[in-house]
Design an enzyme around this catalytic site. Structure first.
Site, PDB file in Angstrom:
ATOM      1  N   TYR A  40     -55.688 -21.719 -20.520  1.00 46.25           N
ATOM      2  CA  TYR A  40     -54.620 -21.662 -19.505  1.00 46.25           C
ATOM      3  C   TYR A  40     -55.139 -20.849 -18.316  1.00 46.25           C
ATOM      4  O   TYR A  40     -56.271 -21.032 -17.890  1.00 46.25           O
ATOM      5  CB  TYR A  40     -53.346 -21.092 -20.132  1.00 46.25           C
ATOM      6  CG  TYR A  40     -52.098 -21.420 -19.347  1.00 46.25           C
ATOM      7  CD1 TYR A  40     -51.787 -22.746 -19.018  1.00 46.25           C
ATOM      8  CD2 TYR A  40     -51.245 -20.425 -18.914  1.00 46.25           C
ATOM      9  CE1 TYR A  40     -50.667 -23.054 -18.273  1.00 46.25           C
ATOM     10  CE2 TYR A  40     -50.110 -20.720 -18.176  1.00 46.25           C
ATOM     11  CZ  TYR A  40     -49.825 -22.043 -17.854  1.00 46.25           C
ATOM     12  OH  TYR A  40     -48.714 -22.344 -17.116  1.00 46.25           O
ATOM     13  N   LYS A  95     -44.863 -45.625 -36.155  1.00 48.07           N
ATOM     14  CA  LYS A  95     -45.890 -46.397 -35.444  1.00 48.07           C
ATOM     15  C   LYS A  95     -47.006 -45.470 -34.981  1.00 48.07           C
ATOM     16  O   LYS A  95     -48.192 -45.813 -35.038  1.00 48.07           O
ATOM     17  CB  LYS A  95     -45.252 -47.112 -34.246  1.00 48.07           C
ATOM     18  CG  LYS A  95     -46.156 -48.144 -33.571  1.00 48.07           C
ATOM     19  CD  LYS A  95     -46.410 -49.328 -34.483  1.00 48.07           C
ATOM     20  CE  LYS A  95     -47.222 -50.423 -33.806  1.00 48.07           C
ATOM     21  NZ  LYS A  95     -46.443 -51.291 -32.935  1.00 48.07           N
ATOM     22  N   ALA A 196     -37.461 -68.739 -32.365  1.00 44.29           N
ATOM     23  CA  ALA A 196     -37.743 -68.892 -30.931  1.00 44.29           C
ATOM     24  C   ALA A 196     -37.607 -67.558 -30.210  1.00 44.29           C
ATOM     25  O   ALA A 196     -37.296 -67.502 -29.027  1.00 44.29           O
ATOM     26  CB  ALA A 196     -36.801 -69.931 -30.328  1.00 44.29           C
ATOM     27  N   ALA A 199     -41.759 -63.048 -30.839  1.00 46.30           N
ATOM     28  CA  ALA A 199     -42.968 -63.269 -31.637  1.00 46.30           C
ATOM     29  C   ALA A 199     -43.312 -64.748 -31.692  1.00 46.30           C
ATOM     30  O   ALA A 199     -44.486 -65.136 -31.572  1.00 46.30           O
ATOM     31  CB  ALA A 199     -42.778 -62.707 -33.038  1.00 46.30           C
TER      32      ALA A 199
END
Length: 759
Positions: A40, A95, A196, A199
């Site tokens: 810092y 994720k 539809a 994906a």
């Protein structure tokens, strides 16, 4: 486990010991005032000024180049729908965890509280300077299409909506190989797509780049075939709308070569499948229930080539095969975007990898004798360690060739070596061995099941289908604890002391006495011993009423080892019993031996321990590179403690010249390839990555592995028994639930391996 117990377990997993699944960890030293003054003020001003001169220096002096934002507004979360940004955060953290463990990419998850497209785009653009890439996640269509399109155009870092493109990339790789096996060309095939959404549309777009003709793609949503008469279609759906009267799914599948399922379970019947062309390609990717049941499909058509989204069937279409490595390659060349060329490079790399010889550790993980390219293996497995070094470079090259790379790679060999170093602390080993155990679960006795933690471990291996537990202990206590845990299962519970077990005790006692009557054991002694659960458990394994056992949670190691050696004994041709610990270290999996049994082994015994450990390593798909460690380096000491190591190495070099082993060597030289190559270039270990350490005595091995486990939080599996005639594995006193689950998994693998030898 009942629903409430599962819910409680999931909530505890996310809440304890620290809320959430990811954290920030410093990458620089911070122990001293000098360190802090560099981190810092005032030292931090210097990199700030360099970045101000040239903004590209941000990659040199900060974490931007390895940092991805996983961003959502929570409008289309998994199967949960529009649950809002806060409720989506556990998924985004998950994720992030996948990015880290598969490709060593750091992640900040960002949840944005807006459904307005312009507000969302502007928010992402405003925070983009922080990140090297943007992974859009769980944003509902059609908004997701516009958000991604705009961000790709307006930002100069990689942006990808994985929900759209992940499945498309993986399934396109599978389609290339499936068409080859079916002897069909992309331009000739008729493709029926059920679904539809984002994906499905991304899949169709990518298949067209492979050569599939637009006229040959028939796309269905929940209302039927997309036709031009349907005015409710989005702009992206309209391009797949047919100028024809609507037909149903069964009619569309007549003569179809390919079925792509991205809709809902069990919408495709056996009759529909029978109507398809020869060598039908069926990718039923709805999860958890495919559009047609896998077993029904392969029974209906012997010529089928099938993939699903499930891990328990061949050819799993799993996004984790793509997104970690696509972003890895994009980040490493500082790509300004993820373009079609990069996606197609990933597709072709995955398709080609499925045709290569499969590493043994992948065969081990999936319980296969040898995975070979064919109808049941058209895409790589998620546990394949080569993915990072094959897919990421392909993506990086495509970025360079297509002109979007700002930092080209020049030394590809060095780059691939660096990628392999990023595989993660456990190198996927634990996940692989668990998967292997699930392929063929065995009957494992838990000898101390009336203790809560032991019973928890048994519950986990049962519910995860790792093993079939047999519980030994006080029946009343076990049943009471099972009720408390929500462990509702029809499992064998045995109390060796109960009257109803008298017949079995007598039978076991007579068998034990028969083998030990000339070694000081009377029939009375044998009958008395059979009331003790460790002796009873050992006899269950001995006579084939169980496949393996685990014990030792409440007793010292020597106390538990003794009955195992008396009742079960050594394997054929084994002159010594020893143990090894599998350590999930930062450099990958490592084997430490002997950690529990031989106090001061001789040179001959050390050589045998090394051979047994090498054999165990191969059982896990690891090619052993063995260092026989000491305080001495190659003759620098003449003390007997060092010379016995030297003698052991000499024996191994003479009788097993193909084994990669050397010593005596100090542990720092063994684990530092540069130091080793510089000082001892003559060593068989020079230029190799050591993954096995054989210690000179029990003190050294036991102390070392326990220090690593406690100080560095290195996960340890073991001690794994080697040289026993039956699968017997003993916990260290007070082992955790996780350690006991791991040992039970090892017992299953051991039983699988020993079962092969009997056939």
């Amino acid at each position: 486990m009942d629903k409430n117990s599962k819910r409680r377990e999931a909530l505890l997993y996310h809440a304890k010991p620290t809320p959430g699944k990811i954290q920030v960890v410093p990458t620089k030293k911070y122990a001293t005032q000098r360190d802090l003054s560099l981190a810092y003020s005032p030292g931090v001003a210097e990199p700030c000024l360099e970045i101000a001169k040239d903004v590209n220096n941000v990659y040199k002096y900060t974490a931007k180049g390895n940092l991805v934002a996983v961003i959502t507004n929570g409008t289309a979360v998994l199967g949960l729908g529009d649950i809002g940004p806060e409720a989506s955060k556990p998924v985004m953290e998950g994720k992030g965890l996948l990015f880290k463990i598969f490709a060593d990419i750091d992640v900040f998850d960002i949840e944005i509280d807006t459904k307005n497209i312009e507000e969302f785009i502007q928010t992402v653009k405003n925070i983009a300077p922080t990140f090297g890439g943007i992974n859009l996640e769980d944003i509902k269509a059609p908004e997701s299409f516009e958000i991604e399109r705009r961000l790709v155009e307006e930002l100069n870092i990689p942006v990808m909506h994985d929900d759209q493109h992940g499945t498309a990339i993986i399934s396109a790789a599978a389609l290339i190989n499936a068409l080859e096996l079916a002897d069909k060309k992309p331009e000739d095939v008729k493709v029926v797509v059920s679904g539809a959404g984002s994906a499905a549309l991304a899949c169709a777009d990518l298949y067209r780049l492979l050569g599939v003709k637009m006229d040959n793609i028939f796309m269905f949503n929940s209302k039927g075939l997309l036709t031009q008469k349907n005015t409710s279609l989005s702009e992206l759906q309209q391009k797949y709308a047919k100028d024809m009267e609507s037909i149903n799914l069964q009619q569309a599948l007549v003569g179809a070569d390919v079925f792509i399922g991205l809709s809902s379970g069990n919408i495709m019947s056996a009759q529909m499948l029978l109507g398809m062309a020869d060598n039908p390609i069926v990718f039923a990717m709805a999860n958890p229930t495919p559009e047609i049941d896998y077993n029904l499909a392969i029974q209906t058509r012997k010529d089928i080539i099938m993939a699903t989204g499930r891990s328990d069937h061949p050819n799993q279409v799993n996004n984790v095969l793509g997104f970690p490595y696509i972003f890895r390659g994009a980040l490493d060349v500082r790509a300004t975007k993820i373009n079609e060329a990069m996606k197609m490079a990933a597709v072709k790399a995955l398709a080609s990898l499925a045709k290569e010889s499969v590493p043994e550790q992948v065969n081990v993980a999936y319980g296969a004798t040898k995975l070979v390219f064919g109808r049941e293996y058209i895409i790589p497995k998620p546990f394949d360690p080569r993915l990072i070094s094959i897919v990421a470079p392909a993506v990086a090259r495509a970025a360079m060739d297509s002109g979007v790379a700002q930092h080209p790679i020049t030394d590809w060999n060095k780059y691939e070596e660096e990628l392999m170093e990023r595989l993660g602390n456990d190198n996927k080993m634990l996940r692989m061995i668990t998967n292997k155990a699930k392929m063929d679960p065995k009957r494992i006795v838990f000898a101390e099941a009336e203790h809560l933690d032991v019973l928890k471990a048994a519950q986990i291996v049962y519910e995860e289908a790792i093993a079939i537990p047999i519980l030994l202990g006080n029946k009343e206590i076990i049943l009471e604890l099972m009720q408390e845990l929500g462990f509702d299962a029809d499992i064998e519970i045995i109390d060796p002391k109960e009257k109803e077990e008298e017949g079995r005790r007598k039978r076991f006692a007579e068998a034990h006495w028969g083998s030990r009557k000339r070694r000081g054991i009377s029939l009375y002694d044998a009958e008395r011993l059979m009331r003790e659960r460790n002796y009873f458990a050992a006899m269950m394994v001995n006579v084939g009423e169980a496949d393996g056992l685990v014990a030792g949670h409440t007793r010292s190691y020597p106390t538990v080892v003794k009955p195992m050696l008396q009742l079960i004994g050594k394997a054929h041709r084994a002159s010594i019993v020893a143990t090894t610990n599998l350590m999930m270290s930062a450099r990958g999996p490592m084997f430490f031996s002997d950690t529990a049994i031989n106090i001061d082994p001789t040179a001959d015994e050390l050589a045998k321990i090394a051979l047994m450990t090498a054999k165990t390593a191969r059982m896990f798909g690891v090619q052993p590179v063995i260092a026989m460690v000491s305080y001495s380096n190659f003759g620098s000491s003449v003390d007997p403690k060092a010379t016995k190591i030297r003698d052991a190495v000499a024996l191994l070099h003479e009788h097993h010249p193909d084994l990669i082993v050397d010593g005596e060597i100090q542990s720092d030289f063994a684990l530092n390839p540069e130091m080793l190559k510089e000082k001892f270039p003559f060593s068989k270990l020079a230029g190799k990555k050591v993954n096995t350490l054989i210690f000179p005595n029990l003190d050294a091995a036991n102390i070392t592995y326990k220090l690593l486990k406690e100080l560095n939080k290195v996960e340890s599996i073991g001690p794994i028994m080697m040289g026993m005639d039956k699968p017997v594995h003993i916990f260290q006193l007070g082992a955790s639930v996780e350690e006991m689950v791991n040992m039970a998994t090892i017992a299953v693998l051991d039983a699988q391996e020993k079962g092969k030898k009997k056939k």
